[in-house]
Every structure is written in C-alpha cells, then in structure tokens.
Design an enzyme around this catalytic site. Sequence first.
Site, mmCIF file in Angstrom:
data_model
loop_
_atom_site.group_PDB
_atom_site.id
_atom_site.type_symbol
_atom_site.label_atom_id
_atom_site.label_comp_id
_atom_site.label_asym_id
_atom_site.label_seq_id
_atom_site.Cartn_x
_atom_site.Cartn_y
_atom_site.Cartn_z
ATOM 1 N N GLU A 108 0.761 -1.279 -0.094
ATOM 2 C CA GLU A 108 0.079 -0.027 0.000
ATOM 3 C C GLU A 108 0.872 1.357 0.067
ATOM 4 O O GLU A 108 0.678 2.227 -0.719
ATOM 5 C CB GLU A 108 -1.007 -0.122 1.067
ATOM 6 C CG GLU A 108 -2.051 -1.023 1.085
ATOM 7 C CD GLU A 108 -1.516 -2.431 1.960
ATOM 8 O OE1 GLU A 108 -0.137 -2.684 1.806
ATOM 9 O OE2 GLU A 108 -2.207 -3.112 2.320
ATOM 10 N N LEU A 116 19.792 -28.553 -8.723
ATOM 11 C CA LEU A 116 18.259 -28.128 -8.017
ATOM 12 C C LEU A 116 18.517 -26.434 -8.117
ATOM 13 O O LEU A 116 18.204 -25.955 -6.913
ATOM 14 C CB LEU A 116 18.102 -28.663 -6.628
ATOM 15 C CG LEU A 116 17.801 -30.215 -6.788
ATOM 16 C CD1 LEU A 116 17.545 -30.875 -5.421
ATOM 17 C CD2 LEU A 116 16.745 -30.417 -7.646
ATOM 18 N N ARG A 120 18.520 -22.040 -13.544
ATOM 19 C CA ARG A 120 19.667 -21.696 -14.537
ATOM 20 C C ARG A 120 18.830 -21.096 -15.725
ATOM 21 O O ARG A 120 19.204 -21.315 -16.780
ATOM 22 C CB ARG A 120 20.295 -22.900 -14.891
ATOM 23 C CG ARG A 120 21.003 -23.571 -13.772
ATOM 24 C CD ARG A 120 21.833 -24.718 -14.260
ATOM 25 N NE ARG A 120 20.888 -25.901 -14.425
ATOM 26 C CZ ARG A 120 20.142 -26.867 -13.691
ATOM 27 N NH1 ARG A 120 20.205 -26.409 -12.370
ATOM 28 N NH2 ARG A 120 19.404 -27.776 -14.180
ATOM 29 N N GLU A 126 10.339 -32.034 -4.907
ATOM 30 C CA GLU A 126 10.625 -32.274 -6.392
ATOM 31 C C GLU A 126 10.995 -33.609 -6.557
ATOM 32 O O GLU A 126 11.487 -34.236 -7.697
ATOM 33 C CB GLU A 126 11.924 -31.474 -7.208
ATOM 34 C CG GLU A 126 11.401 -30.025 -7.472
ATOM 35 C CD GLU A 126 12.144 -29.257 -8.444
ATOM 36 O OE1 GLU A 126 11.952 -30.035 -9.529
ATOM 37 O OE2 GLU A 126 12.799 -28.152 -8.420
HETATM 38 C C1 AOF Z 1 0.036 -5.170 4.225
HETATM 39 N N1 AOF Z 1 0.859 -4.966 3.220
HETATM 40 O O1 AOF Z 1 2.365 -5.324 1.707
HETATM 41 C C2 AOF Z 1 2.179 -6.638 3.599
HETATM 42 C C3 AOF Z 1 1.228 -6.972 4.637
HETATM 43 O O2 AOF Z 1 6.643 -7.017 10.117
HETATM 44 P P1 AOF Z 1 5.701 -5.911 9.697
HETATM 45 O O3 AOF Z 1 5.677 -4.756 10.266
HETATM 46 O O4 AOF Z 1 6.027 -5.675 8.176
HETATM 47 O O5 AOF Z 1 4.279 -6.800 9.301
HETATM 48 C C4 AOF Z 1 4.146 -7.946 8.949
HETATM 49 C C5 AOF Z 1 2.495 -8.227 8.748
HETATM 50 O O6 AOF Z 1 2.122 -7.386 7.868
HETATM 51 C C6 AOF Z 1 2.462 -9.759 7.866
HETATM 52 O O7 AOF Z 1 2.331 -10.567 8.991
HETATM 53 C C7 AOF Z 1 1.201 -9.528 7.659
HETATM 54 O O8 AOF Z 1 0.081 -9.336 8.347
HETATM 55 C C8 AOF Z 1 1.203 -7.950 7.035
HETATM 56 N N2 AOF Z 1 1.755 -7.964 5.477
HETATM 57 N N3 AOF Z 1 0.479 -6.201 5.222
HETATM 58 O O9 AOF Z 1 -0.672 -4.155 4.770
HETATM 59 C C9 AOF Z 1 1.770 -5.700 2.772
HETATM 60 N N4 AOF Z 1 3.081 -7.639 3.153
HETATM 61 ZN ZN ZN Z 2 1.086 -2.763 5.842
#
Ligand code: AOF
Ligand code: ZN
Length: 370
Positions: free
Chosen positions: A62, A214, A217, A305
């Site tokens: 976001e 694994l 490539r 795999e």
């Molecule tokens: C979002 N947007 O792009 C993602 C989210 O350790 P932090 O503070 O970065 O928080 C991790 C948590 O944030 C993760 O467990 C999940 O709940 C959320 N991920 N949330 O709004 C994002 N990657």
């Molecule tokens: Zn977030």
Amino acid sequence: MLTDQDRTDHRFMAAAIRFSRRHLGLTSTNPAVGTLIVRDDGNGPVIVGRGVTAIGGRPHAEAEAIADAGELTRGATAYVTLEPCAHHGRTPPCANALVTAGVARVVGAASDPDPRVSGKGYAILRSAGIEVREQVLAAEAADQLAGYLNRSVNKRPEVILKLALSADGMIGRRGEGQIAITGEIARRQVHVMRTETDAILVGIGTAIADDPELTVRLPGLRGRSPARIVLDRLARLPATSKLARSAKDVPVLVAACPEGDAANRAELERAGVKFLATESFDGRVALPELLEDLANRGMSRVFVEGGADTARAFLDEGLVDRIALFYGPEAIGSDGIAAPIGRDHIPAGFALVREARFGEDSYAEWMKEI
Ligand code: AOF
Ligand code: ZN
C-alpha cells in the site's frame, strides 16, 4: 447478475493479484501483496499507482502504491490483495496510510489471519468513512498468498508437490537415473516455479541417483535459486555431489538425525552444507517437525521435487498443499516406476486451479483449501 461495478472490481483485483506475483518468493517472511490505485475522473477507471510488497518484506504494498500515485490517491479506489495491516510493526499501519492519503474506497481480496490485523484493518478504514468491499476474488488471492496463509494458519510452509509423469503415469524407469519425461519448455517453467519458493526439497535417494543441482538456470534469474533441502536421515549425501559442491553459492540444508554418519557430516560441513537437526519416526525424517522448523526459519513455500518415496511420504501424512503435475507425451511401459499420484486420482480436498500446455507437455495444478 454482475453489476458494472462488480466487473470493474474483478478486473482490477485480477490485475492486482497478477502484479503481486512479481515479488513472490522475495518477501519472506511477509506475504507478497499487490495494490493498485485506480481513479475515474469521468472517462472510465485508470490505474494511477501500483505497488507490491518490497523485496525483503518492507515497505508494504500500500505504501509503495500510494508513493507511486502521489496526490492522485486522493478520492481514488485502492485494490489490495490482502487486508491492509493495522499494527505498528516496522512500518506504520497501511490502513492509516490509506486514510491519510485520502482514498475514497478500498476493495480487498483475502483476509489477513494475523491476529494483529484480522478485521482491524478494514475497521480502521470504515471508521474513517471509507467505503470498503471485502472478499473480491478472495480464492484467487489466497492461491497467490498460500505460502503466507499456510505459515500463518498452520504454522508450516505451503508444500508444493511437483512431479513429471509419462503419458502412462510413470515417473521413471527402473534401474535408470534421471530420464527425460518432459521437454525443454516445461523444464524452464519448473525453473520459474523454483524462483517463487523458499526451498526445493528432495530425498537422499534422488540426491544420490540423479546428482541434481536444483538451482535456477534461466538467463537473468540465476540469482533467484532458493535453498536446497535433502531428507537424509543418515547423513549420506556425498561430499562430491553437485549439491555439496555448490553449497557455498546456494544454501544446502541436510535434514539428518543424530544417528547419521558423523565423519561424512563433518566433511559436508566443511563444504558449507548446513544441517537441520531432525527427529526420526518409523525410520524416516519426521516431516511435521521438520516443516515446523522450516516455518520458524521464515520459509513459507517448499517445492518437493523427488522422488516417489518422498512424494508418498508427504502425501501419506496429508502434508501436501498443492499438487503440480507435468505430463509428457510418451509412455514408459511396464518397467516404469509408477507415480504415487495422477490426474485421475488426486486426493480428496484438492481443487483444480489451473491447466496449461508447455510445448509438447500438459500441466495441471490442484490446491487444498487453507
Ligand atoms: C500489508 N501490506 O504489503 C504486507 C502486509 O513485520 P511487519 O511490520 O512488516 O508486518 C508483517 C505483517 O504485515 C504480516 O504478518 C502481514 O500481516 C502484513 N503484511 N500487510 O498491509 C503488505 N506484506
Ligand atoms: Zn501494511
């Protein structure tokens, strides 16, 4: 009946999900989320900003999309593949960032099981007067976020079982090592799939018989090889294997038990191989405990795999979350090694999610509900 609004929402959410794929496998331990900022100034909806969770997991999608759209965010609709976060982690909450940036509407796909977020992200948006629509293409988003959702809900990584089968359902020929079942285009697709995972896992039988590398490539993607894991209760992996010899470039983790060969282990350690201390159960590495350990190490997608015994072990314990089958055009016949699974006998609880062709080969993928 679908309204125009439904159709628009589906279209942009599908695009946000596709966009999120860009960083799949690169955001551990965070999910790879996608966000599109879309506005309609009278001539139809237009994407004015886009974001995906940054490599390494932060900033979140976001924040990236808002930065991309700038002032155009005000009054726009944000399409988010996962409920925006509500917690003060290493970055401020995305729900608040969307409020501050002035979005008018938020369309979300999957809900976030993280207790710091679940339901709270949408509540922040609603209490700021933002119109929220949830669960748009939720299943499609969950397909993309399955690694994260599995780790979060089941405390283990998503296990993807990949097999290449002959037309008559065999995965090899008795007494022969690696034999070609699928063609070059399918092989490349497998390498792409590897880039989207945290680890590739094989049994020691395959590691010895095939001496596989694994790694990824493909031109431009050589840096995207995930870790390699070998189920090797007795620590038998030869120090001369391609895996051991490349351990300093791409991590090799050997899951061995205390009864393993100590001298070979010391030699492997000198080559840069790392060991996962595992328990044994019925003469095998205990898989549930191993997976829990991998989740604790931050892994959310494991690509299994080979070979047939390893596949069967994961299937027997109900530890497979996704089945990916490549079918080659030729039959192997009666001296073939039968696959433990096939498109006509997929275990209960799995649903077909995609089918494709790669050159001469066909492909189908099934997923279990999380
Ligand atoms: C979002 N947007 O792009 C993602 C989210 O350790 P932090 O503070 O970065 O928080 C991790 C948590 O944030 C993760 O467990 C999940 O709940 C959320 N991920 N949330 O709004 C994002 N990657
Ligand atoms: Zn977030």
